[in-house]
Scaffold this active site. Sequence first.
Site, PDB file in Angstrom:
ATOM      1  CG  HIS A 244    -140.472  83.807 -67.135  1.00 51.51           C
ATOM      2  ND1 HIS A 244    -141.332  84.181 -68.148  1.00 51.51           N
ATOM      3  CD2 HIS A 244    -139.781  82.740 -67.591  1.00 51.51           C
ATOM      4  CE1 HIS A 244    -141.157  83.377 -69.177  1.00 51.51           C
ATOM      5  NE2 HIS A 244    -140.216  82.492 -68.873  1.00 51.51           N
TER       6      HIS A 244
ATOM      7  CG  ASP B  34    -142.399  59.236 -23.248  1.00 55.38           C
ATOM      8  OD1 ASP B  34    -142.705  58.459 -22.315  1.00 55.38           O
ATOM      9  OD2 ASP B  34    -142.884  59.142 -24.390  1.00 55.38           O
TER      10      ASP B  34
ATOM     11  CB  CYS C  40    -145.772  55.006 -17.953  1.00 55.93           C
ATOM     12  SG  CYS C  40    -146.348  53.315 -17.684  1.00 55.93           S
TER      13      CYS C  40
ATOM     14  CB  SER D 127    -149.037  51.362 -23.900  1.00 52.84           C
ATOM     15  OG  SER D 127    -147.772  51.630 -23.348  1.00 52.84           O
TER      16      SER D 127
ATOM     17  CG  MET E 237    -145.388  46.017 -22.304  1.00 53.06           C
ATOM     18  SD  MET E 237    -146.519  47.166 -23.128  1.00 53.06           S
ATOM     19  CE  MET E 237    -148.085  46.653 -22.472  1.00 53.06           C
TER      20      MET E 237
END
EC number: 2.7.1.28
Length: 465
Positions: free
Chosen positions: A151, A331, A334, A377, A425
Amino acid sequence: MLTGVIAGAVFTSPAVGSILAAIRAVAQAGTVGTLLIVKNYTGDRLNFGLAREQARAEGIPVEMVVIGDDSAFTVLKKAGRRGLCGTVLIHKVAGALAEAGVGLEEITKRVSTVAKAMGTLGVSLSSCSVPGSKPTFELSADEVELGLGIHGEAGVHRIKMATADEIVRLMLDHMTNTSNASHVPVQPGSSVVMMVNNLGGLSFLELGIIADAAVRSLEGHGVKIARALVGTFMSALEMPGFSLTLLLVDEPLLKLIDAETTAAAWPNVAKVYVTGRKRSRAAPTEPQEAPGSTTAGGSASKQMALVLERVCTTLLGLEEHLNALDRAAGDGDCGTTHSRAARAIQGWLKEGPPPASPAQLLSKLSILLLEKMGGSSGALYGLFLTAAAQPLKAKTDLPAWSAAMDAGLEAMQKYGKAAPGDRTMLDSLWAAGQELQAWKSPGADLFQALTKAVKEGERPEGLPL
């Protein structure tokens, strides 16, 4: 399990009239008697006790058991132990006995005995909040409340945040410590039913981590876990915590725990001991490589090392350029990703010359990129190299190298779901692979086809860079 249940307001004992109405309803259904299972709180004892006396005055056979399974208090107070999640196990045992036709007095006697061989301890990251009210206690971000009630009552200790293993170990030590007046008499060799109960705010993932920690800790002390029940059995609104319940069992009691029930929330667990069953399996050893497949050295091995070193140096020099290109469409990592792969390959080459076998070389590079390169990748290159290695196991002539390129491209398309022209790619590799088809023709010129493949890979026809 239960035939009837009476609900009061949140964290409040139901009214006597409501309890009496439930007793009458059950009696009118044709039962030979009613057992009230009450958690040990003052309001519940009073209201259920008064309803029981009134029902008995009406000639209805009614018995009552008060369950106190809280193992938090080292010194018992006059009010006794609070009723917690272990009460659900009493519901199960009593319901199974009733279903089997056992008499009311016998059920009352047996569940009272069972209740004495049970204990529960709760822990939470914070209190819960009754709708419209503030939390009943406050904790700092690095504190955990140990031994609290259902409780929102404060516990007996406030401890620092720790790992699940450490908290579970502390709880079990407290519950089984013989100097604790409310301990569970669990010893090495004891068989128990373990219940991991979500107090309201935990995920299944967290419950699983806690259950695993509890199983390992108990088994480490020689305790046999007959059943492990994990889920939400007795919650405290949104409280982000859990409770552990231990019930000492023998085979007759286990049969009652295992008895079939249509109660929707009761878990369908295997009716076998948890302890003694393998819950994990060691990873199989990797297959042994064929003799000679890892042989290093020789002119072929040295040439491969020179080629790999040149590729790695080129990638490292292009890191910022590739990142800049990627920032225009993605982003911007790479170049960083490929540099990470290049450094991993360079580190591997420093350990010794690469294998002379082309298939073995590609397989080793695949594993290296999968582990060190990361991202999609790394996975795609890993797929490409793993598939490309297969045709080179039997032959290493020019047609086999062309077939290796085809196999690698097929794997990339199959799992990456890209097609030539999708600006991935794959485009450059595909264009190069088309030129390497010339190697499948008799008398093909190695360097002429390779030179054309490199040029096409740099700018595939019709595919903008």
